[in-house]
Scaffold this motif. Structure first.
Motif, short mmCIF file in Angstrom:
data_model
loop_
_atom_site.label_atom_id
_atom_site.label_comp_id
_atom_site.label_asym_id
_atom_site.label_seq_id
_atom_site.Cartn_x
_atom_site.Cartn_y
_atom_site.Cartn_z
N PHE A 13 -8.88 -6.37 -3.29
CA PHE A 13 -10.30 -6.62 -3.50
C PHE A 13 -10.48 -7.07 -4.95
O PHE A 13 -10.25 -6.27 -5.88
N ASP A 14 -10.84 -8.34 -5.13
CA ASP A 14 -11.03 -8.88 -6.48
C ASP A 14 -9.80 -8.63 -7.37
O ASP A 14 -9.92 -8.26 -8.54
N GLY A 15 -8.64 -8.83 -6.78
CA GLY A 15 -7.40 -8.69 -7.53
C GLY A 15 -6.85 -7.28 -7.61
O GLY A 15 -5.73 -7.08 -8.10
N VAL A 16 -7.61 -6.30 -7.15
CA VAL A 16 -7.15 -4.91 -7.17
C VAL A 16 -6.56 -4.58 -5.80
O VAL A 16 -7.22 -4.74 -4.77
N LYS A 17 -5.32 -4.09 -5.79
CA LYS A 17 -4.64 -3.79 -4.53
C LYS A 17 -5.00 -2.38 -4.05
O LYS A 17 -4.56 -1.39 -4.61
N ALA A 18 -5.81 -2.35 -2.99
CA ALA A 18 -6.18 -1.06 -2.40
C ALA A 18 -5.04 -0.53 -1.53
O ALA A 18 -4.86 0.69 -1.40
N VAL A 19 -4.30 -1.43 -0.90
CA VAL A 19 -3.11 -1.09 -0.12
C VAL A 19 -2.02 -2.07 -0.55
O VAL A 19 -2.25 -3.28 -0.60
N GLY A 41 -6.14 4.72 -0.29
CA GLY A 41 -6.04 3.54 0.54
C GLY A 41 -6.03 3.84 2.03
O GLY A 41 -5.81 2.94 2.85
N LYS A 42 -6.29 5.09 2.40
CA LYS A 42 -6.26 5.49 3.81
C LYS A 42 -7.27 4.70 4.64
O LYS A 42 -6.92 4.14 5.67
N ARG A 220 -2.69 5.82 -4.32
CA ARG A 220 -3.03 4.59 -5.04
C ARG A 220 -2.52 3.34 -4.33
O ARG A 220 -2.03 2.41 -4.95
N GLY A 221 -2.65 3.36 -3.01
CA GLY A 221 -2.30 2.19 -2.22
C GLY A 221 -0.85 2.09 -1.81
O GLY A 221 -0.48 1.22 -1.02
N HIS A 222 0.00 2.97 -2.34
CA HIS A 222 1.43 2.93 -2.05
C HIS A 222 1.82 4.03 -1.08
O HIS A 222 1.30 5.15 -1.15
N LEU A 223 2.74 3.74 -0.18
CA LEU A 223 3.30 4.76 0.67
C LEU A 223 4.37 5.50 -0.12
O LEU A 223 5.38 4.91 -0.52
N ILE A 224 4.16 6.79 -0.37
CA ILE A 224 5.08 7.54 -1.22
C ILE A 224 6.00 8.46 -0.44
O ILE A 224 7.01 8.93 -0.98
N ALA A 225 5.67 8.74 0.83
CA ALA A 225 6.54 9.62 1.62
C ALA A 225 6.16 9.51 3.09
O ALA A 225 5.02 9.23 3.44
N GLN A 226 7.15 9.73 3.95
CA GLN A 226 6.88 9.85 5.38
C GLN A 226 7.96 10.71 6.01
O GLN A 226 9.09 10.78 5.53
N GLY A 227 7.58 11.42 7.06
CA GLY A 227 8.52 12.31 7.72
C GLY A 227 7.81 13.41 8.47
O GLY A 227 6.58 13.37 8.64
N ASP A 228 8.55 14.42 8.91
CA ASP A 228 7.93 15.53 9.61
C ASP A 228 7.26 16.47 8.60
O ASP A 228 7.34 16.27 7.39
N ALA A 229 6.61 17.51 9.12
CA ALA A 229 5.83 18.39 8.25
C ALA A 229 6.68 19.07 7.19
O ALA A 229 6.27 19.18 6.03
N ALA A 230 7.88 19.52 7.58
CA ALA A 230 8.73 20.20 6.61
C ALA A 230 9.16 19.26 5.49
O ALA A 230 9.18 19.63 4.31
N THR A 231 9.49 18.03 5.86
CA THR A 231 9.90 17.04 4.86
C THR A 231 8.78 16.77 3.87
O THR A 231 9.00 16.72 2.65
N ILE A 232 7.58 16.60 4.38
CA ILE A 232 6.44 16.28 3.51
C ILE A 232 6.09 17.47 2.63
O ILE A 232 5.82 17.33 1.43
N ARG A 233 6.09 18.67 3.19
CA ARG A 233 5.73 19.84 2.40
C ARG A 233 6.69 20.06 1.24
O ARG A 233 6.31 20.52 0.16
N ASN A 234 7.95 19.71 1.46
CA ASN A 234 8.96 19.95 0.44
C ASN A 234 9.21 18.75 -0.47
O ASN A 234 10.10 18.80 -1.33
N ASP A 235 8.43 17.68 -0.28
CA ASP A 235 8.59 16.50 -1.12
C ASP A 235 7.90 16.73 -2.47
O ASP A 235 6.69 16.96 -2.54
N ALA A 236 8.66 16.68 -3.55
CA ALA A 236 8.13 16.99 -4.88
C ALA A 236 7.02 16.03 -5.28
O ALA A 236 6.02 16.44 -5.90
N ARG A 237 7.16 14.76 -4.94
CA ARG A 237 6.13 13.79 -5.33
C ARG A 237 4.83 14.03 -4.59
O ARG A 237 3.75 13.91 -5.15
N VAL A 238 4.92 14.37 -3.31
CA VAL A 238 3.73 14.68 -2.53
C VAL A 238 3.02 15.89 -3.11
O VAL A 238 1.79 15.91 -3.27
N ARG A 239 3.77 16.94 -3.42
CA ARG A 239 3.16 18.14 -4.00
C ARG A 239 2.47 17.80 -5.32
O ARG A 239 1.40 18.32 -5.62
N GLU A 240 3.07 16.91 -6.08
CA GLU A 240 2.50 16.56 -7.38
C GLU A 240 1.18 15.82 -7.26
O GLU A 240 0.21 16.13 -7.96
#
Length: 256
Positions: A13-19, A41-42, A220-240
């Motif tokens: 949108f106007d040069g800004v990447k929402a996704v 970006g959801k 911020r428009g980037h996909l940072i993680a994907q997986g099952d619930a345990a994988t996501i809960r234990n992902d350090a970047r997601v927690r951050e």
């Protein structure tokens, strides 16, 4: 079977990447949660899949066809249903009539001058209401229903054209905890029984971790993680960026 395949999807949108360069797949019969903090970006991603926004770049393959840029009604007719954060029903009509209207719309008979529609496909509408546990309320006005019951009626409406993919935008917003989990348990059961792929956005993490088969996380428009619930809960970047410590959430199949 892969039902929905998102490849390098971007929207500016106007040069800004929402996704920005988002890719993921959804299988038939699977519940996939799309989560992330505000501004992740959801909604933009969701609305591109539904046809409300046209992607800047990337592909959206549904049931073997690229639907990127099609209008929402065209996408709906290809077998994509949707529910909304704020439930949309006709309060002046009965529960049964609301579902009949959805069936009429699918048959393109909304403006037919021939005959009465009060009993048209009544049994089909009742069968849909029975699926979501609302057949006993068929003759009641939607205006007098509890909000959790309105959400069930909306689900029946979304199922009226036999969708292969169901998009649910904040399906449990405004509901009590018990209602939230009941609705998503029902959705999960119907998805698996009828092999419907379900993509949903949700802020309630108890609902996400209890019912999603897989999760994808945007920031911020980037996909940072994907997986099952345990994988996501234990992902350090997601927690951050989103979940804090994540310590209070228990993936399906684990004891608290």
């Amino acid at each position: 079977m892969t039902l929905l395949s998102i490849a390098h999807l971007s929207k500016s949108f106007d040069g800004v990447k929402a996704v920005d360069d988002v890719s993921f797949d959804l299988e038939a019969g699977q519940l996939l949660a799309l989560i992330g903090p505000n501004g992740a970006g959801k909604s933009t991603c969701f609305n591109m899949i539904n046809g409300q926004l046209k992607p800047t770049s990337g592909a959206i393959h549904f049931d073997g066809h690229d639907i990127a840029g099609l209008r929402p009604r065209e996408i709906w007719r290809r077998g994509v249903g949707r529910t909304f954060q704020i439930a949309a029903t006709f309060n002046s009509m009965t529960v049964l009539e609301n579902v009949q209207m959805a069936l009429l719309s699918h048959e393109r008979r909304l403006f037919s001058p021939f005959g009465r529609v009060a009993s048209w496909r009544e049994q089909d509408a009742l069968d849909l209401l029975d699926l979501v546990g609302m057949a006993g309320h068929a003759r009641r006005s939607c205006a007098v229903l509890a909000y959790g019951d309105v959400k069930r009626v909306e689900l029946a409406i979304a199922l009226a054209h036999g969708p292969k993919l169901l998009l649910m935008d904040e399906p449990t917003a405004g509901m009590a905890p018990q209602e939230r989990n009941a609705l998503m348990a029902l959705t999960a059961r119907l998805a698996k029984e009828h092999m419907i792929g379900v993509l949903f956005t949700e802020h309630s993490m108890d609902v996400v971790f209890a019912h999603a088969d897989r999760l994808i996380v945007l920031a911020r428009g980037h996909l940072i993680a994907q997986g099952d619930a345990a994988t996501i809960r234990n992902d350090a970047r997601v927690r951050e960026v989103y979940l804090g410590t994540g310590a209070s959430f228990t993936p399906r199949g684990e004891s608290a």
